[in-house]
Design an enzyme around this catalytic site. Structure first.
Site, PDB file in Angstrom:
ATOM      1  N   TYR A  81     -32.232  16.884  65.899  1.00 44.33           N
ATOM      2  CA  TYR A  81     -33.595  17.208  65.649  1.00 44.33           C
ATOM      3  C   TYR A  81     -34.479  15.907  65.996  1.00 44.33           C
ATOM      4  O   TYR A  81     -35.421  16.084  66.763  1.00 44.33           O
ATOM      5  CB  TYR A  81     -33.821  17.487  64.089  1.00 44.33           C
ATOM      6  N   THR A 105     -42.049  12.164  64.153  1.00 43.94           N
ATOM      7  CA  THR A 105     -41.300  11.772  63.004  1.00 43.94           C
ATOM      8  C   THR A 105     -40.865  10.169  63.141  1.00 43.94           C
ATOM      9  O   THR A 105     -40.698   9.929  64.114  1.00 43.94           O
ATOM     10  CB  THR A 105     -40.227  12.430  62.713  1.00 43.94           C
ATOM     11  N   ASP A 106     -40.699   9.675  62.079  1.00 39.89           N
ATOM     12  CA  ASP A 106     -39.994   8.096  62.350  1.00 39.89           C
ATOM     13  C   ASP A 106     -38.453   8.262  62.783  1.00 39.89           C
ATOM     14  O   ASP A 106     -37.836   7.376  63.196  1.00 39.89           O
ATOM     15  CB  ASP A 106     -40.047   7.360  60.926  1.00 39.89           C
ATOM     16  N   GLU A 107     -37.805   9.470  62.591  1.00 43.67           N
ATOM     17  CA  GLU A 107     -36.417   9.745  62.914  1.00 43.67           C
ATOM     18  C   GLU A 107     -35.935   9.208  64.347  1.00 43.67           C
ATOM     19  O   GLU A 107     -35.100   9.086  64.703  1.00 43.67           O
ATOM     20  CB  GLU A 107     -35.957  11.023  62.718  1.00 43.67           C
ATOM     21  N   LYS A 110     -37.386  15.787  69.223  1.00 51.31           N
ATOM     22  CA  LYS A 110     -38.868  15.045  68.664  1.00 51.31           C
ATOM     23  C   LYS A 110     -39.031  13.830  69.592  1.00 51.31           C
ATOM     24  O   LYS A 110     -40.211  13.591  70.136  1.00 51.31           O
ATOM     25  CB  LYS A 110     -38.897  14.838  67.114  1.00 51.31           C
TER      26      LYS A 110
HETATM   27  P1  NAD Z   1     -41.796  23.156  58.343  1.00 49.77           P
HETATM   28  O1  NAD Z   1     -40.667  23.270  58.782  1.00 49.77           O
HETATM   29  O2  NAD Z   1     -42.329  23.312  57.076  1.00 49.77           O
HETATM   30  O3  NAD Z   1     -42.830  24.098  59.360  1.00 49.77           O
HETATM   31  C1  NAD Z   1     -43.039  24.387  60.596  1.00 49.77           C
HETATM   32  C2  NAD Z   1     -43.813  25.352  61.063  1.00 49.77           C
HETATM   33  O4  NAD Z   1     -43.758  25.600  62.489  1.00 49.77           O
HETATM   34  C3  NAD Z   1     -43.497  26.753  60.308  1.00 49.77           C
HETATM   35  O5  NAD Z   1     -44.786  27.302  59.814  1.00 49.77           O
HETATM   36  C4  NAD Z   1     -43.055  27.443  61.498  1.00 49.77           C
HETATM   37  O6  NAD Z   1     -43.194  28.903  61.247  1.00 49.77           O
HETATM   38  C5  NAD Z   1     -43.628  26.880  62.604  1.00 49.77           C
HETATM   39  N1  NAD Z   1     -42.910  27.364  63.790  1.00 49.77           N
HETATM   40  C6  NAD Z   1     -41.477  26.868  64.285  1.00 49.77           C
HETATM   41  N2  NAD Z   1     -41.123  27.297  65.517  1.00 49.77           N
HETATM   42  C7  NAD Z   1     -42.241  27.954  65.882  1.00 49.77           C
HETATM   43  C8  NAD Z   1     -42.717  28.234  66.915  1.00 49.77           C
HETATM   44  N3  NAD Z   1     -41.682  28.416  68.209  1.00 49.77           N
HETATM   45  N4  NAD Z   1     -43.724  28.748  67.541  1.00 49.77           N
HETATM   46  C9  NAD Z   1     -44.804  28.951  66.647  1.00 49.77           C
HETATM   47  N5  NAD Z   1     -44.624  28.216  65.425  1.00 49.77           N
HETATM   48  C10 NAD Z   1     -43.290  27.708  65.237  1.00 49.77           C
HETATM   49  O7  NAD Z   1     -42.386  21.876  59.040  1.00 49.77           O
HETATM   50  P2  NAD Z   1     -42.984  20.538  58.255  1.00 49.77           P
HETATM   51  O8  NAD Z   1     -42.021  19.845  57.525  1.00 49.77           O
HETATM   52  O9  NAD Z   1     -44.310  20.895  58.050  1.00 49.77           O
HETATM   53  O10 NAD Z   1     -43.117  19.444  59.558  1.00 49.77           O
HETATM   54  C11 NAD Z   1     -44.451  19.746  60.662  1.00 49.77           C
HETATM   55  C12 NAD Z   1     -44.412  18.823  61.631  1.00 49.77           C
HETATM   56  O11 NAD Z   1     -44.195  17.600  61.168  1.00 49.77           O
HETATM   57  C13 NAD Z   1     -43.046  18.666  62.431  1.00 49.77           C
HETATM   58  O12 NAD Z   1     -43.263  18.623  63.925  1.00 49.77           O
HETATM   59  C14 NAD Z   1     -42.064  18.004  62.103  1.00 49.77           C
HETATM   60  O13 NAD Z   1     -41.405  17.326  62.968  1.00 49.77           O
HETATM   61  C15 NAD Z   1     -43.127  16.697  61.625  1.00 49.77           C
HETATM   62  N6  NAD Z   1     -42.684  15.993  60.533  1.00 49.77           N
HETATM   63  C16 NAD Z   1     -42.343  16.321  59.371  1.00 49.77           C
HETATM   64  C17 NAD Z   1     -42.027  15.256  58.276  1.00 49.77           C
HETATM   65  C18 NAD Z   1     -41.381  15.936  56.990  1.00 49.77           C
HETATM   66  O14 NAD Z   1     -40.994  15.258  56.109  1.00 49.77           O
HETATM   67  N7  NAD Z   1     -41.641  16.998  56.667  1.00 49.77           N
HETATM   68  C19 NAD Z   1     -42.195  13.951  58.448  1.00 49.77           C
HETATM   69  C20 NAD Z   1     -42.653  13.444  59.570  1.00 49.77           C
HETATM   70  C21 NAD Z   1     -42.855  14.377  60.660  1.00 49.77           C
HETATM   71  O1  DAU Z   2     -38.098  11.066  58.230  1.00 51.17           O
HETATM   72  C1  DAU Z   2     -38.879  12.128  58.224  1.00 51.17           C
HETATM   73  C2  DAU Z   2     -38.006  13.442  58.441  1.00 51.17           C
HETATM   74  O2  DAU Z   2     -37.701  13.632  56.802  1.00 51.17           O
HETATM   75  C3  DAU Z   2     -38.781  14.749  59.137  1.00 51.17           C
HETATM   76  O3  DAU Z   2     -38.915  14.292  60.373  1.00 51.17           O
HETATM   77  C4  DAU Z   2     -37.870  15.914  58.852  1.00 51.17           C
HETATM   78  O4  DAU Z   2     -38.389  16.979  59.442  1.00 51.17           O
HETATM   79  C5  DAU Z   2     -37.705  16.106  57.183  1.00 51.17           C
HETATM   80  O5  DAU Z   2     -36.799  17.001  57.226  1.00 51.17           O
HETATM   81  C6  DAU Z   2     -36.794  14.666  56.835  1.00 51.17           C
HETATM   82  O6  DAU Z   2     -35.656  14.617  57.264  1.00 51.17           O
HETATM   83  P1  DAU Z   2     -34.387  13.916  56.082  1.00 51.17           P
HETATM   84  O7  DAU Z   2     -33.077  14.363  57.056  1.00 51.17           O
HETATM   85  O8  DAU Z   2     -34.519  12.624  55.955  1.00 51.17           O
HETATM   86  O9  DAU Z   2     -34.860  14.790  54.993  1.00 51.17           O
HETATM   87  P2  DAU Z   2     -33.886  15.759  53.864  1.00 51.17           P
HETATM   88  O10 DAU Z   2     -34.806  16.231  52.937  1.00 51.17           O
HETATM   89  O11 DAU Z   2     -32.913  16.864  54.831  1.00 51.17           O
HETATM   90  O12 DAU Z   2     -32.750  14.770  53.424  1.00 51.17           O
HETATM   91  C7  DAU Z   2     -33.295  13.616  52.752  1.00 51.17           C
HETATM   92  C8  DAU Z   2     -32.059  12.720  52.543  1.00 51.17           C
HETATM   93  O13 DAU Z   2     -31.224  13.356  51.610  1.00 51.17           O
HETATM   94  C9  DAU Z   2     -30.876  12.530  53.519  1.00 51.17           C
HETATM   95  O14 DAU Z   2     -30.405  11.082  53.360  1.00 51.17           O
HETATM   96  C10 DAU Z   2     -29.949  13.468  53.611  1.00 51.17           C
HETATM   97  C11 DAU Z   2     -29.753  13.679  51.997  1.00 51.17           C
HETATM   98  N1  DAU Z   2     -29.562  15.170  51.355  1.00 51.17           N
HETATM   99  C12 DAU Z   2     -30.320  16.011  51.631  1.00 51.17           C
HETATM  100  C13 DAU Z   2     -30.042  17.375  51.416  1.00 51.17           C
HETATM  101  C14 DAU Z   2     -30.814  18.712  52.060  1.00 51.17           C
HETATM  102  C15 DAU Z   2     -28.542  15.286  50.553  1.00 51.17           C
HETATM  103  O15 DAU Z   2     -27.998  14.256  49.992  1.00 51.17           O
HETATM  104  N2  DAU Z   2     -28.153  16.284  49.897  1.00 51.17           N
HETATM  105  C16 DAU Z   2     -28.841  17.594  50.470  1.00 51.17           C
HETATM  106  O16 DAU Z   2     -28.431  18.768  49.981  1.00 51.17           O
END
Ligand code: NAD
Ligand code: DAU
Length: 352
Positions: A160, A135-137, A164
């Protein structure tokens, strides 16, 4: 990494991004065998993969990446050629209330996969690849200007992002120390179909449908760079096949939105789709207590992946958001299924 036949392990394939990656590989690479390993936490849902589950080149394995002996056993049994690792605890708010779960899955789980891959491949790394989806975080927070590049120093602020960042460091260390062939990508915020409704966009879509409050953290002036999930899956495919070993690639949408502007746009589009009066959903916006350690702004410089691999987003934000809203409106049974059970408990504790 262009082997015609290979056994590829994808972890976290039942989750949001993982399910789009699994589908893409199962459909586009009939000569590969795709093994989807997922423990099916609250975020994992095999409904996401109903359309491909019967394909002959697809196998689902239910299992936990924190279980080292189980992970070793499946690497020995299936003799994987490559790994695309997405399984993780992924929600920042949950990491604030339960950080240890993030260390276990994101750090220890990644270590178990690294150890198993190193052990299986150590005599000949040729044609093998460990791909860590990150992730970019990990880069922390930007001020009003600037972008994250691949050279930006790691500076994670939430449990988180710290977990990562830690797993990224271990992947890199296994490359340096043991020669493990790896690639890492650091991507910005994804959105799209199958997004779990605890994250901003799907959470607010669900609440607008149900006329529930939209809790905007702090003043709403936090900025995220949004990318349609299918464009992330395309980037992962490209980096897996064409990326250089021991390299990192940043992936982003060049699509920055302040949360409050995004939420107002979402309200407007949802009012149109639901035939509600203009301005009706905006009335649901409620400013609430801020997220602790809230990163102000993320913005990705994705010039490297663009120049080296020719990737750029294929979908505009307007197109992607409309497709996303339509998907959620057409799949309200999916939403109802995933918002029952454990989610109800989380929701009542988080937004009391
Ligand atoms: P998600 O939470 O939707 O899915 C995670 C999956 O991992 C689920 O299917 C869960 O059952 C599985 N999992 C969790 N713990 C596990 C374990 N101990 N063993 C086996 N499986 C397990 O997540 P996502 O949003 O699809 O993100 C996927 C990946 O991409 C993550 O590594 C996240 O850090 C990264 N990522 C997410 C975003 C985003 O915006 N969602 C952005 C950048 C990177
Ligand atoms: O940047 C990549 C990341 O983006 C991924 O690595 C993470 O897995 C993914 O969850 C996401 O993280 P964020 O914290 O940016 O996403 P989230 O959707 O939780 O929140 C987006 C923005 O909205 C953040 O500034 C917090 C705000 N927010 C979020 C929720 C859930 C609110 O204001 N209210 C809310 O209820």
């Amino acid at each position: 990494m262009n082997k015609t036949n290979q056994k590829l392990l994808i972890t976290g394939g039942a989750g949001f991004i993982g399910s789009h990656v699994v589908r893409r590989f199962v459909v586009n690479y009939p000569n590969y065998h795709i093994f989807n390993l997922d423990s099916l936490t609250y975020a994992g849902n095999l409904e996401n993969l109903k359309d491909v589950e019967k394909q002959s080149n697809y196998t689902f394995i239910k299992g936990d990446i924190t279980d080292a002996s189980f992970i070793d056993s499946i690497f020995k049994k299936y003799n994987f050629d490559g790994v695309i690792h997405l399984a993780a605890e992924s929600h920042v708010d949950r990491s604030i209330t339960n950080p240890l779960a993030f260390v276990k899955t994101n750090v220890i789980g990644t270590m178990n996969l690294l150890n198993a891959a190193k052990e299986l491949w150590k005599n000949d790394f040729t044609g093998k690849r460990f791909y860590h989806v990150s992730t970019d975080e990990v880069y922390g927070s930007l001020g009003e200007t600037g972008f994250f590049t691949e050279d930006t120093a790691y500076d994670p602020n939430s449990p988180y992002s710290a977990s990562k960042a830690s797993s990224d460091h271990f992947v890199r260390a296994y490359g340096e120390t043991y020669g493990l062939p790896y690639v890492i990508t650091n991507c910005s915020n994804n959105y799209g179909p199958n997004h779990f409704p605890e994250k901003l966009i799907p959470f607010f879509i669900n609440n607008i449908i149900n006329k529930k409050s939209l809790p905007v953290y702090g003043d709403g002036n936090y900025t995220r760079d949004w990318l349609f999930v299918l464009d992330h899956a395309i980037a992962i495919d490209l980096v897996f096949h064409k990326g250089k070993n021991h390299e990192t690639y940043n992936i982003g949408g060049f699509n920055e939105w302040k949360n409050i502007d995004l939420v107002k746009l979402l309200c407007k589009l949802m009012d149109q789709k639901l035939n509600r009066k203009e301005g009706e959903s905006e009335k649901l916006i409620a400013y609430v207590k801020d997220r602790p350690g809230h990163d102000l702004r993320y913005a990705i410089d994705s010039n490297k992946i663009n120049k080296e691999l020719g990737w750029k987003p294929s979908v505009t934000f307007e197109e992607g958001l409309e497709k996303t809203i339509d998907w959620f409106l057409e799949n309200q049974d999916w939403l109802e299924n995933v918002t029952s059970g454990d989610y109800q408990k989380y929701y009542s504790e988080m937004y009391q």
